[in-house]
Motif scaffolding. Sequence first.
Motif, PDB file in Angstrom:
ATOM      1  N   MET A 238      11.182  24.611  52.771  1.00 29.17           N
ATOM      2  CA  MET A 238      12.450  23.734  52.187  1.00 29.17           C
ATOM      3  C   MET A 238      12.563  22.546  53.147  1.00 29.17           C
ATOM      4  N   THR A 239      13.263  21.516  52.465  1.00 31.63           N
ATOM      5  CA  THR A 239      13.257  20.279  53.111  1.00 31.63           C
ATOM      6  C   THR A 239      14.647  20.434  53.754  1.00 31.63           C
ATOM      7  N   ARG A 240      14.585  20.007  55.231  1.00 27.78           N
ATOM      8  CA  ARG A 240      15.774  20.003  55.932  1.00 27.78           C
ATOM      9  C   ARG A 240      16.456  18.738  55.946  1.00 27.78           C
ATOM     10  N   THR A 241      17.957  19.020  55.837  1.00 26.34           N
ATOM     11  CA  THR A 241      18.935  17.813  55.660  1.00 26.34           C
ATOM     12  C   THR A 241      19.473  17.684  57.284  1.00 26.34           C
ATOM     13  N   VAL A 242      19.512  16.378  57.835  1.00 30.11           N
ATOM     14  CA  VAL A 242      19.867  16.140  59.101  1.00 30.11           C
ATOM     15  C   VAL A 242      20.882  15.055  59.065  1.00 30.11           C
ATOM     16  N   PRO A 243      21.711  15.137  60.120  1.00 31.91           N
ATOM     17  CA  PRO A 243      22.862  13.881  60.273  1.00 31.91           C
ATOM     18  C   PRO A 243      22.192  12.663  60.269  1.00 31.91           C
ATOM     19  N   TYR A 244      22.636  11.759  59.693  1.00 35.15           N
ATOM     20  CA  TYR A 244      22.130  10.487  59.500  1.00 35.15           C
ATOM     21  C   TYR A 244      22.422   9.730  60.779  1.00 35.15           C
ATOM     22  N   THR A 245      21.613   9.507  61.876  1.00 32.75           N
ATOM     23  CA  THR A 245      21.914   8.799  63.031  1.00 32.75           C
ATOM     24  C   THR A 245      20.771   7.630  63.181  1.00 32.75           C
ATOM     25  N   TRP A 246      20.896   6.827  64.222  1.00 31.61           N
ATOM     26  CA  TRP A 246      20.008   5.828  64.747  1.00 31.61           C
ATOM     27  C   TRP A 246      18.613   6.412  65.018  1.00 31.61           C
ATOM     28  N   ARG A 247      18.486   7.661  64.989  1.00 33.12           N
ATOM     29  CA  ARG A 247      17.033   8.078  65.345  1.00 33.12           C
ATOM     30  C   ARG A 247      16.536   8.401  63.719  1.00 33.12           C
TER      31      ARG A 247
ATOM     32  N   GLY B 182      15.350   7.606  59.852  1.00 34.24           N
ATOM     33  CA  GLY B 182      15.170   6.704  58.873  1.00 34.24           C
ATOM     34  C   GLY B 182      14.539   5.266  59.362  1.00 34.24           C
ATOM     35  N   VAL B 183      14.148   4.932  60.390  1.00 39.07           N
ATOM     36  CA  VAL B 183      13.750   3.986  60.918  1.00 39.07           C
ATOM     37  C   VAL B 183      12.176   3.815  60.464  1.00 39.07           C
ATOM     38  N   ASP B 184      11.593   2.692  60.293  1.00 37.03           N
ATOM     39  CA  ASP B 184      10.069   2.582  60.040  1.00 37.03           C
ATOM     40  C   ASP B 184       9.849   2.651  58.527  1.00 37.03           C
ATOM     41  N   ASN B 185      10.858   2.376  57.712  1.00 34.83           N
ATOM     42  CA  ASN B 185      10.587   2.335  56.456  1.00 34.83           C
ATOM     43  C   ASN B 185      10.394   3.907  55.838  1.00 34.83           C
ATOM     44  N   ALA B 186      11.264   4.634  56.288  1.00 34.89           N
ATOM     45  CA  ALA B 186      11.437   6.106  55.558  1.00 34.89           C
ATOM     46  C   ALA B 186      11.994   6.257  54.467  1.00 34.89           C
ATOM     47  N   PHE B 187      11.601   6.988  53.533  1.00 35.93           N
ATOM     48  CA  PHE B 187      12.369   7.281  52.396  1.00 35.93           C
ATOM     49  C   PHE B 187      12.870   8.670  52.157  1.00 35.93           C
ATOM     50  N   GLY B 188      14.213   8.791  51.305  1.00 37.11           N
ATOM     51  CA  GLY B 188      14.635   9.966  51.383  1.00 37.11           C
ATOM     52  C   GLY B 188      16.021   9.722  50.703  1.00 37.11           C
ATOM     53  N   TYR B 189      16.693  10.970  50.697  1.00 37.05           N
ATOM     54  CA  TYR B 189      18.237  11.077  50.221  1.00 37.05           C
ATOM     55  C   TYR B 189      19.122  10.657  51.463  1.00 37.05           C
ATOM     56  N   LEU B 190      20.012   9.662  50.972  1.00 42.35           N
ATOM     57  CA  LEU B 190      21.113   9.250  52.027  1.00 42.35           C
ATOM     58  C   LEU B 190      22.567   9.926  51.219  1.00 42.35           C
ATOM     59  N   THR B 191      23.070  10.765  51.842  1.00 44.28           N
ATOM     60  CA  THR B 191      24.468  11.207  51.454  1.00 44.28           C
ATOM     61  C   THR B 191      25.394  10.509  52.380  1.00 44.28           C
ATOM     62  N   ARG B 192      26.315   9.596  51.519  1.00 42.38           N
ATOM     63  CA  ARG B 192      27.443   9.025  52.366  1.00 42.38           C
ATOM     64  C   ARG B 192      28.687   9.554  51.481  1.00 42.38           C
ATOM     65  N   ARG B 193      29.997   9.124  51.904  1.00 40.30           N
ATOM     66  CA  ARG B 193      31.118   9.626  51.458  1.00 40.30           C
ATOM     67  C   ARG B 193      31.290   9.169  49.845  1.00 40.30           C
ATOM     68  N   ASP B 194      30.461   8.124  49.467  1.00 37.89           N
ATOM     69  CA  ASP B 194      30.331   7.778  47.987  1.00 37.89           C
ATOM     70  C   ASP B 194      29.481   8.496  47.084  1.00 37.89           C
TER      71      ASP B 194
ATOM     72  N   GLN C 161      28.877  11.446  59.712  1.00 32.36           N
ATOM     73  CA  GLN C 161      29.624  11.632  58.435  1.00 32.36           C
ATOM     74  C   GLN C 161      28.689  11.545  57.268  1.00 32.36           C
ATOM     75  N   SER C 162      27.355  11.206  57.503  1.00 35.03           N
ATOM     76  CA  SER C 162      26.506  11.042  56.407  1.00 35.03           C
ATOM     77  C   SER C 162      25.125  11.984  56.867  1.00 35.03           C
ATOM     78  N   SER C 163      24.573  12.131  55.937  1.00 30.11           N
ATOM     79  CA  SER C 163      23.229  13.079  56.146  1.00 30.11           C
ATOM     80  C   SER C 163      22.190  12.452  55.599  1.00 30.11           C
ATOM     81  N   TRP C 164      20.842  12.737  55.872  1.00 34.82           N
ATOM     82  CA  TRP C 164      19.425  12.245  55.517  1.00 34.82           C
ATOM     83  C   TRP C 164      18.579  13.520  55.130  1.00 34.82           C
ATOM     84  N   GLN C 165      18.078  13.424  53.961  1.00 36.73           N
ATOM     85  CA  GLN C 165      16.895  14.398  53.579  1.00 36.73           C
ATOM     86  C   GLN C 165      15.812  13.550  53.383  1.00 36.73           C
TER      87      GLN C 165
END
Length: 221
Positions: A1-10, A12-24, A57-61
């Motif tokens: 199962m793919t883990r969703t984590v809080p979107y922080t400065w740690r 998505g750096v170095d050209n990472a791909f994924g789903y970014l969930t924001r308020r919109d 407030q945002s998450s990263w998968q």
Amino acid sequence: MTRTVPYTWRIGVDNAFGYLTRRDGTHLVESRRFLGAVGLAVSLSDGSALLTTADGQSSWQPLTPQRACELAAIPAPSVDGAAETQRRLDPFHVERHTSPVFLAIVEFARTRRLPCAHALRAWLAGKWDGTFDGPYLEQPETFAASVIERIAHTGGQLEDALPAQLLADSLEHPAVAQASGWRAALGELPSAIARFTHQLAHDRSAQQAANAAASSQLTLV
């Protein structure tokens, strides 16, 4: 199962791909970098810049580049090397396959020899030869990406963001947009953007067909 984590400065750096969930909503993106507490990502749907505050407030998968690009119906980026040492060969891969604005700006800069980015300062000093070679090799791409990012920061339009970026790159040189030829080109950019929009839609349809064919082959195997 793919883990969703809080979107922080740690994340998505170095050209990472994924789903970014924001308020919109949720966006399929390539995450580029963080400046302070603000993250920059590029949408795989249209190449627009997405800004996200690292406030929990945002998450990263995360997804592999291959899977993310398959979902977006664009080619996966080429890499040089393997495992921890691999690097992207084209830092603007997503924009080239998704952003008509990016492609139009780059085309105008190259075909019409319009100075931009660091080449703009060389042009102001009378030392630019009108080509994007050597140290100026990717300056049109860098400039186009900066214009797209400025649109995201300001919420403005292309006709405002492009001259503003020229002004910033020229260290506030007056009337630089007019003198460099970009002001005249602005009126023709919409037609080029429309042309590239059509081309990118065609390319995505072809990529979807290729992905479906590959999937069918795997099923047969």
